[in-house]
Design an enzyme around this catalytic site. Sequence first.
Site, PDB file in Angstrom:
ATOM      1  N   ASP A 127       1.013  -1.446   0.048  1.00 26.16           N
ATOM      2  CA  ASP A 127      -0.334   0.301  -0.008  1.00 26.16           C
ATOM      3  C   ASP A 127       0.949   1.161   0.043  1.00 26.16           C
ATOM      4  O   ASP A 127       1.677   0.830  -0.214  1.00 26.16           O
ATOM      5  CB  ASP A 127      -1.167   0.111   0.926  1.00 26.16           C
ATOM      6  CG  ASP A 127      -0.227  -1.111   2.299  1.00 26.16           C
ATOM      7  OD1 ASP A 127       0.961  -0.210   2.876  1.00 26.16           O
ATOM      8  OD2 ASP A 127      -1.061  -1.322   3.056  1.00 26.16           O
ATOM      9  N   LYS A 149      -5.045   1.044  -3.050  1.00 25.87           N
ATOM     10  CA  LYS A 149      -6.009   1.877  -3.948  1.00 25.87           C
ATOM     11  C   LYS A 149      -5.985   1.292  -5.098  1.00 25.87           C
ATOM     12  O   LYS A 149      -5.649   0.243  -5.890  1.00 25.87           O
ATOM     13  CB  LYS A 149      -5.143   2.564  -4.150  1.00 25.87           C
ATOM     14  CG  LYS A 149      -6.087   3.781  -5.163  1.00 25.87           C
ATOM     15  CD  LYS A 149      -5.025   4.914  -5.527  1.00 25.87           C
ATOM     16  CE  LYS A 149      -3.763   4.907  -6.302  1.00 25.87           C
ATOM     17  NZ  LYS A 149      -2.791   5.950  -6.331  1.00 25.87           N
ATOM     18  N   MET A 260      -1.164   8.202  12.605  1.00 20.46           N
ATOM     19  CA  MET A 260      -2.492   9.003  12.535  1.00 20.46           C
ATOM     20  C   MET A 260      -3.464   9.853  12.979  1.00 20.46           C
ATOM     21  O   MET A 260      -4.740   9.418  13.179  1.00 20.46           O
ATOM     22  CB  MET A 260      -3.487   7.328  12.311  1.00 20.46           C
ATOM     23  CG  MET A 260      -3.388   5.961  12.305  1.00 20.46           C
ATOM     24  SD  MET A 260      -3.721   4.752  11.702  1.00 20.46           S
ATOM     25  CE  MET A 260      -3.012   4.174  13.586  1.00 20.46           C
TER      26      MET A 260
END
Length: 346
Positions: A127, A149, A260
């Site tokens: 990823d 994706k 994050m």
Amino acid sequence: MHLDIDLTGRRVVVVGHAREARRIVTRYRAAGADVDRFDTVASAVDELDGATLVVRVDGAAAALPQAPVQDGVLRQRCRDAGALLTREPAASDNGHVSLVGGGPGARGLLTLDAAAALRDADVVLYDRLGPTESLAELAPSAELVDVGKLPGHHRVPQAGINALLVQHALAGRHAVRLKGGDPFVFGRGSEELAACLEARVPCTVLPGISSSIAVPAAAGIPVTHRGVSHLFTVVSGHAPLTDDEHLHLAGLGGTIVVLMGVSTLPQLVAGLGRAGMHPDMPVAVVERGYSASQRTTSGTLSTIVTAAGAARCQSPAVLVIGEVVRVGLQLQGSAAHLARLTESLA
Ligand code: SAH
């Protein structure tokens, strides 16, 4: 031994059965070589003209009683033809999975084991985090699948990734799941391992350099510093923390590293403030560590939300909260001063 030879346009002869030699043939073709494969030594020995390299696949045939004699003949014919001779282990029929920590994105921060797993891979599921730029070069014989994706920009759900890994391995392939940083730090690597174990697929976990330490370092911030901070806590900012967690974090008095955490930064800052953290506590947001567009936005607990908003800080970013941020800025100040001095002396 790892030899760096440019094989573009060179003739490479592979001696071994198709199944056992499949991965080897793919790898040499990917390196630009003109590859011919023969099942046996007997069928290959008269076909070595113009070969730069002869690869003997160490599979079932190489273990037969007549193999030593044949190997002697092959060695002699290679010498006559001026070709190098090497042996490579055959691919086994049993597939397996490697969960590989790819580090924070810089190719140089891949471990040697990670690079070896990629070199051997038949398929790589990757990823956007991790060293994706030179993947084709790092994994020359692999099919590369972006599971972060797909057409329509939907990421493959975790259950789908688990299923793909198992499917590839059961089909006899070496499937590499390349993950950013370390596979077991907020990477859902343990779920992928569990899926493999459940399907009785052998799975190796290769740790990687986690962005929680490496990305602050890329910005010059040490997560610990003698006399300043003797602990660091790595937190996920995926969802806002509870007030209890804010209280404990602030109470620890060490460095707080948040992954994050860009979208929940306002809640975190407010929560730490409520928990008694000093408004002047330094905070840094380090975006896209190790990329050409790496950027650090710094401030304090009371200014960082406005500063990050004005700078339009975005994920992926690592947040660092603690006095070590000041240490980092001072070190960089000294480094810049040193650079100027060196320049003026040159
Ligand atoms: N397993 C990974 C973390 C996965 S969670 C590791 O150990 O590093 C994904 C988060 O990691 C991102 O949202 C971001 O906070 C951080 N991250 C990973 N690589 C990064 C990079 N190159 N620059 C900034 N943040 C990064």
